[in-house]
Scaffold this active site. Sequence first.
Site, short mmCIF file in Angstrom:
data_model
loop_
_atom_site.label_atom_id
_atom_site.label_comp_id
_atom_site.label_asym_id
_atom_site.label_seq_id
_atom_site.Cartn_x
_atom_site.Cartn_y
_atom_site.Cartn_z
CG ASP A 1 3.60 1.54 9.38
OD1 ASP A 1 3.22 2.61 10.20
OD2 ASP A 1 3.66 1.75 8.26
NE ARG B 1 0.85 10.47 10.28
CZ ARG B 1 0.42 9.53 9.60
NH1 ARG B 1 -0.93 8.92 9.81
NH2 ARG B 1 1.05 8.91 8.81
CE LYS C 1 -1.82 1.88 4.09
NZ LYS C 1 -1.28 3.24 4.08
CG ASN C 2 2.65 2.61 3.56
OD1 ASN C 2 1.71 2.88 3.34
ND2 ASN C 2 3.27 2.58 4.79
NE ARG D 1 -6.88 4.55 5.70
CZ ARG D 1 -5.77 4.90 6.66
NH1 ARG D 1 -6.28 5.09 7.77
NH2 ARG D 1 -4.95 5.24 5.86
CB CYS E 1 -3.64 6.38 11.36
SG CYS E 1 -3.99 5.00 10.26
C1 UD1 Z 1 4.55 6.96 6.18
C2 UD1 Z 1 3.77 5.78 6.07
C3 UD1 Z 1 3.19 5.22 7.62
C4 UD1 Z 1 4.59 5.13 8.31
C5 UD1 Z 1 5.56 6.53 8.40
C6 UD1 Z 1 6.89 6.12 9.00
C7 UD1 Z 1 2.43 5.97 3.99
C8 UD1 Z 1 1.29 6.06 3.53
N1 UD1 Z 1 2.53 6.11 5.23
O1 UD1 Z 1 3.77 8.09 6.66
O2 UD1 Z 1 2.79 4.20 7.33
O3 UD1 Z 1 4.31 4.81 9.52
O4 UD1 Z 1 5.90 6.87 6.96
O5 UD1 Z 1 7.45 5.27 8.43
O6 UD1 Z 1 3.53 5.65 3.49
N2 UD1 Z 1 6.82 15.09 10.42
C9 UD1 Z 1 7.04 16.47 10.67
N3 UD1 Z 1 6.62 17.19 9.80
C10 UD1 Z 1 6.24 16.97 8.46
C11 UD1 Z 1 5.95 15.67 8.04
C12 UD1 Z 1 6.36 14.76 9.10
O7 UD1 Z 1 7.15 16.68 11.67
O8 UD1 Z 1 6.00 18.03 7.85
C13 UD1 Z 1 6.99 13.99 11.19
C14 UD1 Z 1 5.86 12.96 11.81
O9 UD1 Z 1 4.95 13.69 12.56
C15 UD1 Z 1 6.46 11.85 12.35
C16 UD1 Z 1 7.77 11.69 11.44
O10 UD1 Z 1 8.03 13.01 10.96
O11 UD1 Z 1 6.76 11.96 13.68
C17 UD1 Z 1 7.80 10.67 10.49
O12 UD1 Z 1 6.80 10.74 9.50
P1 UD1 Z 1 6.75 10.54 7.92
O13 UD1 Z 1 7.88 9.61 7.88
O14 UD1 Z 1 6.50 11.67 7.50
O15 UD1 Z 1 5.23 9.68 7.88
P2 UD1 Z 1 4.45 9.57 6.71
O16 UD1 Z 1 5.10 9.87 5.27
O17 UD1 Z 1 3.13 10.40 7.19
#
Ligand code: UD1
Length: 420
Positions: free
Chosen positions: A306, A121, A22-23, A398, A116
Site C-alpha cells: 500500500d 483479487r 481505515k484497514n 475512500r 481497487c
Molecule cells: C488488504 C488491505 C489492502 C492491502 C492488502 C495487502 C484492507 C481493507 N485492505 O487487502 O489495502 O493492500 O491487504 O496488504 O485491509 N488472495 C487470493 N485468494 C483469496 C484472497 C486473497 O489469492 O481468497 C490473494 C490476493 O489476490 C493477493 C494476496 O492474496 O494477491 C494478498 O491479498 P490480501 O492480503 O487478501 O488483501 P486484502 O485483504 O484484500
Amino acid sequence: MDTIHIRGGRRLSGSIPISGAKNAALPLMTAALLTAEPVKFTNVPALTDVRSLAKLLGVLGSSVERNGDSVTISTPEITSTTAPYEIVSQFRASFWVLGPLVARCREAKVSLPGGCAIGARPVDLYIKGLQKMGAEIDLVEGYVLAKAPDGLKGTVIRSPIVSVGVTHTLMMAATLADGETILENAAREPEVSDLAHCLVSMGAKIEGIGTSTLRIEGVEKLKGTTHRVIADRIEAGTYAIAAAMTGGEVTLEGVEAETFDAALSVLRAAGAGVDVQQGQVRIFRNGERLQATNVVTQVFPGFPTDLQAQFMALMTTADGESEITETIFENRFMHVQELARFGADISLHGDKALVRGVEKLKAAPVMASDLRASAALIVAALAAEGETTINRVYHLDRGFERMEEKLGACGAEIWRAKAS
Ligand code: UD1
C-alpha cells in the site's frame, strides 16, 4: 466530480496528526456483528469506506451511530443475512461480513467483492477456509451463499499464501465456532492484531496474536466492548514520503513507528532523516537529492504494497535507478502511466518497475486509478513545477481523511474544486 489542485514546489513543514487506520476500522466494524451488545469504537476515520460499511451494517440490522470520532454499533438481531451487490461491489472489506454472518446466523449471502482494481483479487481462500470449518458454499449469480446449519466447527487451516482479509474473516468466524481453530500462515499485519485484541476484549479466546499461527477457541457468545482503532500506518507512510519528496520537515503525530518500520528504513536508506520518538516520527531532508533505493513489497513486517505507488513517486526524482518489485498484487502499476505525465522515466518488466530518476517533475493533469495510486499522484504533484489537477479523487476520499487540510497546514498549496 471533485478535482484536487496542487501548485508544487513548496517544502512541507509542520505536524500532521495521523488518523485511525481505515484497514483496521473496517474489519473491526464488521466484528461488531458477532455480538448482540453494543460495541463502541473510538479514533474512527471519517472516510467514504467507513460510511459505506455503516450503510451495509444498517442493511443487516445494526444501528450505527457516529459521535465525533467514535462509532457505536448495536446489533441486537441480524434482520438480513444478505450483503447486496450495490454496496459490496464498492469496496472489498465489506465482503468480510461473511465471517461474522455465518458464525452468528449460520448462513450468509454476500456479493462477490469490488474494491481497487489492482489485480485478480480472488476469494478462493475465504471459501476453502469456511468449507474446512463445515460450511456449504455455493456461488450463485455473483453471490457467495454460505450455510452451516449445525454451526461452524474448529479445524486447522493452513493458507497457501498470507492474506489479510482471509485471516480477518476466518478469525472472526472461529470465535463462535465449536472447538479450536488453528490458522497457520496467518497474516501478521498490525490491523489483524488490532482486530484480535478487540475480539479478545469481546470475550473471544485467541492465542498467538502478532504471530503467523493463531489459535482460536470458540465461545458460546461474545459481548460488547469499547476499542480504540490503531493509527493508520499507510497514511503515516504516505506523509513521510511526501515530506522526503519536498525536502521538508514533518512530524507525524500519534503513530507507532514499529508499524511502518520497513518504510522508515527504506527512507533512511534513500537519505532522508528519520527521528523516532514515543508516539511520533519526524521526517526531514537536508536539501540533498535522495539516492535511488530498491524495494520489494512483502507481507508485514516487510515493505507494504500500500506504499509502493507513493515510494515510486518519490524515486522519480532520486539520483540513479531504482527497482521496485511488487510481489503481493499483480497489475498494481496503474500509477506508472500517470507518473509518466509528470515526466517520470519508468519502465515495466513483469512484476518490476525500473525508475530512472529525473531532475524535476512538471505538473500535469492526471487521473487517480485506485486509492494508493491517488496518493502517489499527490506526492508527485507536491514536488512538480506548476499546477497539477488530479481527477477522480473519490478514490482518495475512500482512504485519506482531510488530506488537503493536513497538507495545507504544512504549507502545501492544495485545494479542492467541488463538482457543481
Ligand atoms: C488488504 C488491505 C489492502 C492491502 C492488502 C495487502 C484492507 C481493507 N485492505 O487487502 O489495502 O493492500 O491487504 O496488504 O485491509 N488472495 C487470493 N485468494 C483469496 C484472497 C486473497 O489469492 O481468497 C490473494 C490476493 O489476490 C493477493 C494476496 O492474496 O494477491 C494478498 O491479498 P490480501 O492480503 O487478501 O488483501 P486484502 O485483504 O484484500
